[in-house]
Design a protein around this motif. Structure first.
Motif, PDB file in Angstrom:
ATOM      1  N   GLU A 166       0.824  -1.194   0.000  1.00 26.25           N
ATOM      2  CA  GLU A 166       0.000   0.000   0.000  1.00 26.25           C
ATOM      3  C   GLU A 166       0.865   1.254   0.000  1.00 26.25           C
ATOM      4  O   GLU A 166       0.536   2.261  -0.640  1.00 26.25           O
ATOM      5  CB  GLU A 166      -0.921  -0.009   1.219  1.00 26.25           C
ATOM      6  N   GLU A 167       1.981   1.195   0.704  1.00 24.84           N
ATOM      7  CA  GLU A 167       2.876   2.350   0.775  1.00 24.84           C
ATOM      8  C   GLU A 167       3.450   2.692  -0.605  1.00 24.84           C
ATOM      9  O   GLU A 167       3.631   3.874  -0.940  1.00 24.84           O
ATOM     10  CB  GLU A 167       4.009   2.066   1.763  1.00 24.84           C
ATOM     11  N   GLU A 220     -12.935   3.332   4.511  1.00 29.29           N
ATOM     12  CA  GLU A 220     -11.634   3.645   5.100  1.00 29.29           C
ATOM     13  C   GLU A 220     -10.673   3.915   3.960  1.00 29.29           C
ATOM     14  O   GLU A 220     -10.629   3.167   2.983  1.00 29.29           O
ATOM     15  CB  GLU A 220     -11.126   2.489   5.957  1.00 29.29           C
ATOM     16  N   THR A 221      -9.921   4.985   4.071  1.00 33.35           N
ATOM     17  CA  THR A 221      -8.973   5.366   3.030  1.00 33.35           C
ATOM     18  C   THR A 221      -7.569   5.445   3.608  1.00 33.35           C
ATOM     19  O   THR A 221      -7.372   5.561   4.812  1.00 33.35           O
ATOM     20  CB  THR A 221      -9.343   6.712   2.391  1.00 33.35           C
ATOM     21  N   LEU A 222      -6.603   5.394   2.696  1.00 37.36           N
ATOM     22  CA  LEU A 222      -5.198   5.522   3.070  1.00 37.36           C
ATOM     23  C   LEU A 222      -4.555   6.585   2.195  1.00 37.36           C
ATOM     24  O   LEU A 222      -4.733   6.587   0.971  1.00 37.36           O
ATOM     25  CB  LEU A 222      -4.475   4.184   2.889  1.00 37.36           C
ATOM     26  N   GLY A 252      -2.015   9.062   6.526  1.00 34.57           N
ATOM     27  CA  GLY A 252      -2.488   7.889   7.252  1.00 34.57           C
ATOM     28  C   GLY A 252      -3.895   7.488   6.833  1.00 34.57           C
ATOM     29  O   GLY A 252      -4.359   7.812   5.741  1.00 34.57           O
ATOM     30  N   ARG A 253      -4.581   6.808   7.732  1.00 34.53           N
ATOM     31  CA  ARG A 253      -5.923   6.284   7.447  1.00 34.53           C
ATOM     32  C   ARG A 253      -6.990   7.281   7.888  1.00 34.53           C
ATOM     33  O   ARG A 253      -6.850   7.950   8.913  1.00 34.53           O
ATOM     34  CB  ARG A 253      -6.127   4.944   8.157  1.00 34.53           C
ATOM     35  N   ARG A 254      -8.037   7.339   7.081  1.00 30.82           N
ATOM     36  CA  ARG A 254      -9.184   8.182   7.418  1.00 30.82           C
ATOM     37  C   ARG A 254     -10.466   7.399   7.170  1.00 30.82           C
ATOM     38  O   ARG A 254     -10.483   6.433   6.411  1.00 30.82           O
ATOM     39  CB  ARG A 254      -9.219   9.451   6.561  1.00 30.82           C
ATOM     40  N   ARG A 255     -11.543   7.837   7.821  1.00 30.86           N
ATOM     41  CA  ARG A 255     -12.866   7.274   7.582  1.00 30.86           C
ATOM     42  C   ARG A 255     -13.800   8.364   7.065  1.00 30.86           C
ATOM     43  O   ARG A 255     -13.729   9.509   7.506  1.00 30.86           O
ATOM     44  CB  ARG A 255     -13.447   6.671   8.867  1.00 30.86           C
ATOM     45  N   GLU A 277      -4.861   9.647  -2.242  1.00 29.02           N
ATOM     46  CA  GLU A 277      -5.622   8.837  -1.290  1.00 29.02           C
ATOM     47  C   GLU A 277      -6.337   7.703  -2.026  1.00 29.02           C
ATOM     48  O   GLU A 277      -6.848   7.896  -3.119  1.00 29.02           O
ATOM     49  CB  GLU A 277      -6.636   9.734  -0.577  1.00 29.02           C
ATOM     50  N   ILE A 282      -9.500   1.646   0.824  1.00 27.22           N
ATOM     51  CA  ILE A 282      -8.998   0.311   1.145  1.00 27.22           C
ATOM     52  C   ILE A 282     -10.069  -0.600   1.736  1.00 27.22           C
ATOM     53  O   ILE A 282      -9.937  -1.828   1.670  1.00 27.22           O
ATOM     54  CB  ILE A 282      -7.783   0.369   2.094  1.00 27.22           C
ATOM     55  N   ARG A 283     -11.146  -0.032   2.285  1.00 28.04           N
ATOM     56  CA  ARG A 283     -12.143  -0.887   2.926  1.00 28.04           C
ATOM     57  C   ARG A 283     -13.499  -0.187   2.978  1.00 28.04           C
ATOM     58  O   ARG A 283     -13.569   1.052   3.025  1.00 28.04           O
ATOM     59  CB  ARG A 283     -11.694  -1.235   4.345  1.00 28.04           C
TER      60      ARG A 283
END
Length: 331
Positions: free
Chosen positions: A12-13, A177-179, A183-186, A210, A213-214
């Protein structure tokens, strides 16, 4: 199609780092992106393939929520027996989209981010389109608008959001959920797609670097008494003229609460709280469903060729309420 470079991401990085380069796009299933590249709507410099990333294609059904990886295939989720039993609205929204071949390739994350099928957007520089070329105008305003939006449009754009799955997710208060670099955000799925306003080319709230991811859907009693009802020009392989995602919390024969979202009629998935409120605390009957359907279309502004969607949209909502109510009565 213009030349471009290609890499396959291992982490992912790596994806996030690649997105820092101008003109980079993510490739997952490719069912929309390749089309737009061939039409020169997407003129990118680099593709980063994320199809091999681990852990992003899972389907988890827990007691508190459903979690769906952004790389899960539409066909896998639509055909999941437990998900179809607990949330028929989700399975139906996916199963009624595209063809089986496309559903076998297309991913959930890509499906949420698909772009409009407006012919003026897709058919090149012969037509002004603010989504494709900001400031050029909107040919649909004076053109053929049969398949365009009645809700959420602006002087700059009346293109319909084409998807089905996002409509169902909005009705269920789902989140993504995003990356990104931070970092991660909702985000609420209901907030993902922007109204066109004066900047219709800015279609979502996501940052350029961005990625989704979920997808997370809260577990709730209204999941089983739900449906996605879609009306289209032909029974399959067609986008919605009108659609409705409906989920009802029913106790006995009383609708305690309702969730309704519209597709095919608005510039983004369209939640209708006034129609939901009309159903709350009421016993289902056909008259009530029809009234809620008309309420759902309140505020619609038809153009020259899409006025038929006013009545069709209202009837679509009413029928979806009936289907969901019948399912609730069998629980």
């Amino acid at each position: 199609m213009k030349p471009f470079s290609y890499t396959k991401a291992r982490t992912e990085e790596e994806v996030i780092a690649s997105l820092s380069s101008p003109g980079t796009r993510i490739l997952a299933g490719g069912t929309t992106l390749y089309d737009l590249m061939k039409l020169d709507v997407e003129t990118l410099a680099h593709l980063v393939d994320i199809a091999s990333l681990q852990g992003l294609d899972d389907i988890r059904l827990g007691p508190e929520r459903i979690e769906l990886g952004a790389l899960a295939r539409m066909s896998d989720v639509a055909g999941h027996p437990e998900l179809a039993a607990r949330y028929p609205v989700l399975a139906e929204a996916l199963a009624k989209a595209a063809s089986q071949q496309l559903r076998n390739m297309a991913t959930l994350g890509g499906n949420l981010l698909q772009r409009t099928r407006c012919a003026y957007f897709r058919n090149g520089l012969h037509y002004p389109c603010n989504k494709r070329l900001p400031g050029s105008g909107c040919a649909a305003q004076e053109g053929l608008d049969r398949n365009h939006a009645l809700l959420g449009g602006s002087e700059a754009c009346i293109a319909v959001y084409p998807g089905d799955f996002a409509v169902a997710l909005v009705a269920l208060d789902a989140e993504i959920e995003t990356l990104g670099p931070g970092g991660r955000r909702r985000h609420k799925v209901a907030e993902l797609h922007r109204l066109p306003g004066s900047t219709p080319h800015v279609e979502t709230i996501l940052e350029p670097e961005e990625m989704i991811i979920r997808i997370m859907v809260p577990a709730a009693p209204y999941g089983r008494a739900s449906t996605y009802h879609k009306i289209r020009d032909r029974e399959s392989y067609a986008f919605a003229l009108t659609s409705a995602a409906v989920a009802l919390d029913i106790e006995g024969d009383v609708i305690r609460s309702a969730r309704i979202a519209l597709g095919g009629v608005a510039t983004r998935p369209w939640r209708v709280p006034d129609a939901e409120a009309m159903l709350a605390g009421q016993k289902f009957d056909e008259r009530l469903a029809r009234e809620a359907g008309r309420m759902a279309m309140r505020g619609a502004q038809p153009g020259r060729h899409n006025g038929f969607k006013l009545e069709l949209g209202a009837r679509t909502v009413a029928e979806a309420i009936r289907i969901a109510s019948d399912r609730g009565a069998r629980l």
